[in-house]
Design a protein around this motif. Structure first.
Motif, PDB file in Angstrom:
ATOM      1  N   ILE A  47       0.836  -1.206   0.000  1.00 24.44           N
ATOM      2  CA  ILE A  47       0.000   0.000   0.000  1.00 24.44           C
ATOM      3  C   ILE A  47       0.870   1.255   0.000  1.00 24.44           C
ATOM      4  O   ILE A  47       0.629   2.197  -0.760  1.00 24.44           O
ATOM      5  CB  ILE A  47      -0.946   0.006   1.220  1.00 24.44           C
ATOM      6  N   LEU A  48       1.911   1.258   0.834  1.00 24.68           N
ATOM      7  CA  LEU A  48       2.804   2.414   0.918  1.00 24.68           C
ATOM      8  C   LEU A  48       3.532   2.643  -0.408  1.00 24.68           C
ATOM      9  O   LEU A  48       3.715   3.791  -0.839  1.00 24.68           O
ATOM     10  CB  LEU A  48       3.814   2.208   2.054  1.00 24.68           C
ATOM     11  N   SER A  49       3.931   1.554  -1.068  1.00 26.32           N
ATOM     12  CA  SER A  49       4.609   1.655  -2.368  1.00 26.32           C
ATOM     13  C   SER A  49       3.669   2.222  -3.428  1.00 26.32           C
ATOM     14  O   SER A  49       4.069   3.064  -4.242  1.00 26.32           O
ATOM     15  CB  SER A  49       5.120   0.281  -2.811  1.00 26.32           C
ATOM     16  N   LEU A  50       2.414   1.772  -3.411  1.00 24.10           N
ATOM     17  CA  LEU A  50       1.424   2.293  -4.356  1.00 24.10           C
ATOM     18  C   LEU A  50       1.176   3.785  -4.121  1.00 24.10           C
ATOM     19  O   LEU A  50       1.024   4.555  -5.076  1.00 24.10           O
ATOM     20  CB  LEU A  50       0.110   1.520  -4.218  1.00 24.10           C
ATOM     21  N   ILE A  51       1.151   4.183  -2.850  1.00 27.58           N
ATOM     22  CA  ILE A  51       0.967   5.592  -2.509  1.00 27.58           C
ATOM     23  C   ILE A  51       2.125   6.426  -3.068  1.00 27.58           C
ATOM     24  O   ILE A  51       1.914   7.486  -3.657  1.00 27.58           O
ATOM     25  CB  ILE A  51       0.864   5.781  -0.981  1.00 27.58           C
ATOM     26  N   GLN A  52       3.344   5.928  -2.880  1.00 22.39           N
ATOM     27  CA  GLN A  52       4.516   6.673  -3.336  1.00 22.39           C
ATOM     28  C   GLN A  52       4.552   6.805  -4.852  1.00 22.39           C
ATOM     29  O   GLN A  52       4.790   7.898  -5.389  1.00 22.39           O
ATOM     30  CB  GLN A  52       5.798   5.980  -2.850  1.00 22.39           C
ATOM     31  N   VAL A  53       4.302   5.705  -5.552  1.00 18.96           N
ATOM     32  CA  VAL A  53       4.289   5.734  -7.018  1.00 18.96           C
ATOM     33  C   VAL A  53       3.127   6.587  -7.517  1.00 18.96           C
ATOM     34  O   VAL A  53       3.279   7.393  -8.446  1.00 18.96           O
ATOM     35  CB  VAL A  53       4.195   4.311  -7.600  1.00 18.96           C
ATOM     36  N   GLY A  54       1.959   6.433  -6.912  1.00 21.13           N
ATOM     37  CA  GLY A  54       0.787   7.203  -7.327  1.00 21.13           C
ATOM     38  C   GLY A  54       0.929   8.681  -7.041  1.00 21.13           C
ATOM     39  O   GLY A  54       0.480   9.524  -7.826  1.00 21.13           O
ATOM     40  N   GLY A  55       1.568   9.014  -5.920  1.00 23.84           N
ATOM     41  CA  GLY A  55       1.747  10.416  -5.570  1.00 23.84           C
ATOM     42  C   GLY A  55       2.738  11.118  -6.474  1.00 23.84           C
ATOM     43  O   GLY A  55       2.484  12.224  -6.962  1.00 23.84           O
ATOM     44  N   LEU A  56       3.881  10.485  -6.705  1.00 23.21           N
ATOM     45  CA  LEU A  56       4.892  11.071  -7.586  1.00 23.21           C
ATOM     46  C   LEU A  56       4.462  11.035  -9.043  1.00 23.21           C
ATOM     47  O   LEU A  56       4.852  11.875  -9.841  1.00 23.21           O
ATOM     48  CB  LEU A  56       6.221  10.315  -7.435  1.00 23.21           C
ATOM     49  N   GLY A  57       3.667  10.036  -9.396  1.00 21.41           N
ATOM     50  CA  GLY A  57       3.336   9.814 -10.801  1.00 21.41           C
ATOM     51  C   GLY A  57       4.261   8.737 -11.336  1.00 21.41           C
ATOM     52  O   GLY A  57       5.475   8.789 -11.089  1.00 21.41           O
ATOM     53  N   PHE A  58       3.709   7.769 -12.045  1.00 23.11           N
ATOM     54  CA  PHE A  58       4.524   6.630 -12.470  1.00 23.11           C
ATOM     55  C   PHE A  58       5.644   7.054 -13.421  1.00 23.11           C
ATOM     56  O   PHE A  58       6.710   6.444 -13.459  1.00 23.11           O
ATOM     57  CB  PHE A  58       3.649   5.541 -13.108  1.00 23.11           C
ATOM     58  N   MET A  59       5.438   8.139 -14.198  1.00 25.15           N
ATOM     59  CA  MET A  59       6.477   8.573 -15.124  1.00 25.15           C
ATOM     60  C   MET A  59       7.635   9.216 -14.366  1.00 25.15           C
ATOM     61  O   MET A  59       8.798   9.043 -14.742  1.00 25.15           O
ATOM     62  CB  MET A  59       5.907   9.555 -16.142  1.00 25.15           C
ATOM     63  N   THR A  60       7.352   9.937 -13.292  1.00 21.91           N
ATOM     64  CA  THR A  60       8.418  10.499 -12.463  1.00 21.91           C
ATOM     65  C   THR A  60       9.228   9.382 -11.841  1.00 21.91           C
ATOM     66  O   THR A  60      10.462   9.434 -11.803  1.00 21.91           O
ATOM     67  CB  THR A  60       7.827  11.395 -11.350  1.00 21.91           C
TER      68      THR A  60
END
Length: 450
Positions: A81-94
């Protein structure tokens, strides 16, 4: 005579389509991981719908949950969940750019276009440098937030648990996700008068919500006069909304025995400020949401609909959209020819875009609210409306409806979170067929309005 074969039309995956597709793939991967037996404490995994809902909520940095995060998920599940939050927050392209830079790969022009779409930037110039700045700032903000929260939590729990709690809640709130592992859906209600927790979390939410472009601009130009117009509009609108929200919550809840009345004057101010900050797409809370007065709940809905700022981890129609609409209304009322901010004239295209985003968002909220009023068992319209706007704004605040949603309701709310995170206009453009520009214009037409 031999007929000519019709050449099939080439399928072009535009940046908005790639943006939508990328988030969908991440959500599906997260759903699979959360459905594994190792992801839950009972060793059974989540059923596919609850896994999909949770993965969507985490990737879209919303925070609406159908099961309690702390008591349901194992350490593996919480890290997913934390990993999804980090990727989703930054944006997958970032995130993908960060990985490419680590292995010293060159960033192609197409990747720069995707990165531009992901960060909601107006140009590809300096976009890779901006991505580096974003990653550095994210690590610093989350690192300092984690340390400060861990120190405070260490007074209430073992040091290892305090460190983990500090990291989880710093990442969650900087990315405006609102997931917590305090247990029993209570978020930070136990720290309502604690300035250490309240202020650190608020600062993380604000930093994540004003937009990475704004943070970069402020860092490079430390004088308000030198800032770009975008940064000035974002900062001024954010400050006004936070101040107005704090004052209104303080007034509306002052005599509410279930919220502010039992608190000290300092506690009242802290709780009012937190409740003004968190609807800006964060989802954490220090006051029990169902205990708020109807007027405060409606104020929260307004703040959730406006949301954070462009290029941030948050959702909503965005502060700049809201400011542009107010500016356009004021110009029309006062008879001005142009909409002006800080001695700059706003081009009509921006006004049309703001109107389009707001209209699509309002239609989405209306349609989803209508569907949920049919499918869900509650007769509490405000609860349904609140949950819908919370999902669209990727906020995560809840009056208690989400855990009780029907299967159809979960699908509808998941789709709403998805559209809210990517932006209603981005999703609409990705789904619609883009027509070629016409070489002619129709004659002018006129009809009565108002």
């Amino acid at each position: 005579m031999i007929g000519l074969k019709k050449i099939p039309k080439r399928v072009v995956i535009t940046p908005p389509k790639m943006f939508v597709l990328g988030f969908a793939i991440i959500i599906l991967l997260g759903s699979f991981l959360l459905s594994l037996p190792i992801a839950t404490q009972n060793g059974e995994g989540l059923n596919w719908l609850n896994a999909l809902f949770t993965a969507t909520s985490a990737t879209c940095v919303t925070g609406l949950v159908v099961v309690d995060t702390e008591t349901t998920f194992s350490l593996f599940g919480q890290i997913v969940i934390l990993s999804l939050i980090q990727v989703g927050g930054l944006g997958f392209m970032t995130f993908a750019t960060f990985l490419a830079l680590l292995v010293r790969r060159k960033i192609s022009f197409r990747q720069r276009l995707l990165l531009q779409e992901s960060l909601n930037s107006s140009s590809t110039q300096g976009i890779v440098k901006l991505a580096r700045t974003i990653l550095f700032f994210t690590l610093v903000a989350e690192g300092i937030g984690s340390l400060l929260l861990a120190i405070r939590f260490s007074f209430d729990m073992p040091i290892k648990k305090a460190v983990y709690f500090g990291i989880f809640h710093a990442v969650s709130n900087f990315n405006n996700a609102g997931f917590d592992i305090m247990g029993n859906f209570k978020s930070f209600t136990g720290y309502v008068e604690d300035p250490a927790v309240t202020l650190v979390v608020c600062i993380l939410i604000i930093l994540g919500g004003i937009g990475f472009i704004v943070v970069s601009d402020v860092y490079e130009n430390r004088s308000f006069n030198k800032l770009t117009l975008h940064t000035k509009v974002v900062l001024s609108t954010t400050a006004i909304l936070l101040a107005a929200g704090t004052v209104l919550v303080f007034i509306l809840e002052f005599n509410n025995p279930k919220t502010l009345q039992p608190l000290s004057i300092g506690g009242k101010i802290l709780a009012s400020f937190f409740q003004s900050v968190t609807p800006r797409t964060a989802g954490s809370n220090t006051l029990n949401i169902p205990d708020l007065t109807i007027s405060t709940l409606f104020l929260t809905i307004i703040l959730m609909f406006i949301g954070a700022s462009p290029g941030s981890t948050g959702g909503g129609i965005k502060t700049t959209t809201f400011a542009t609409l107010l500016g356009a209304a004021w110009a029309q009322i006062t008879g001005k020819r142009d909409v002006e901010f800080f001695r700059f004239r706003i081009i009509p295209t921006m006004i049309y875009k703001s109107l389009t985003i707001t209209l699509i968002a309002m239609l989405l909220v209306i349609v989803v609210t209508m569907f949920l009023s049919i499918t869900e068992k509650t007769n509490n319209f405000l609860m349904i409306f609140f949950e819908t706007v919370s999902a669209f704004g990727t906020v995560g605040l809840s009056m208690g409806l989400t855990p009780e949603l029907t299967s159809f309701g979960k699908i509808i709310i998941a789709l709403t979170m998805f559209i809210g995170r990517l932006g209603p206009l981005t999703v609409a453009i990705a789904l619609a067929e883009q027509n070629e520009k016409e070489n002619y214009r129709r004659p002018k037409g006129k009809f009565m309005i108002g």
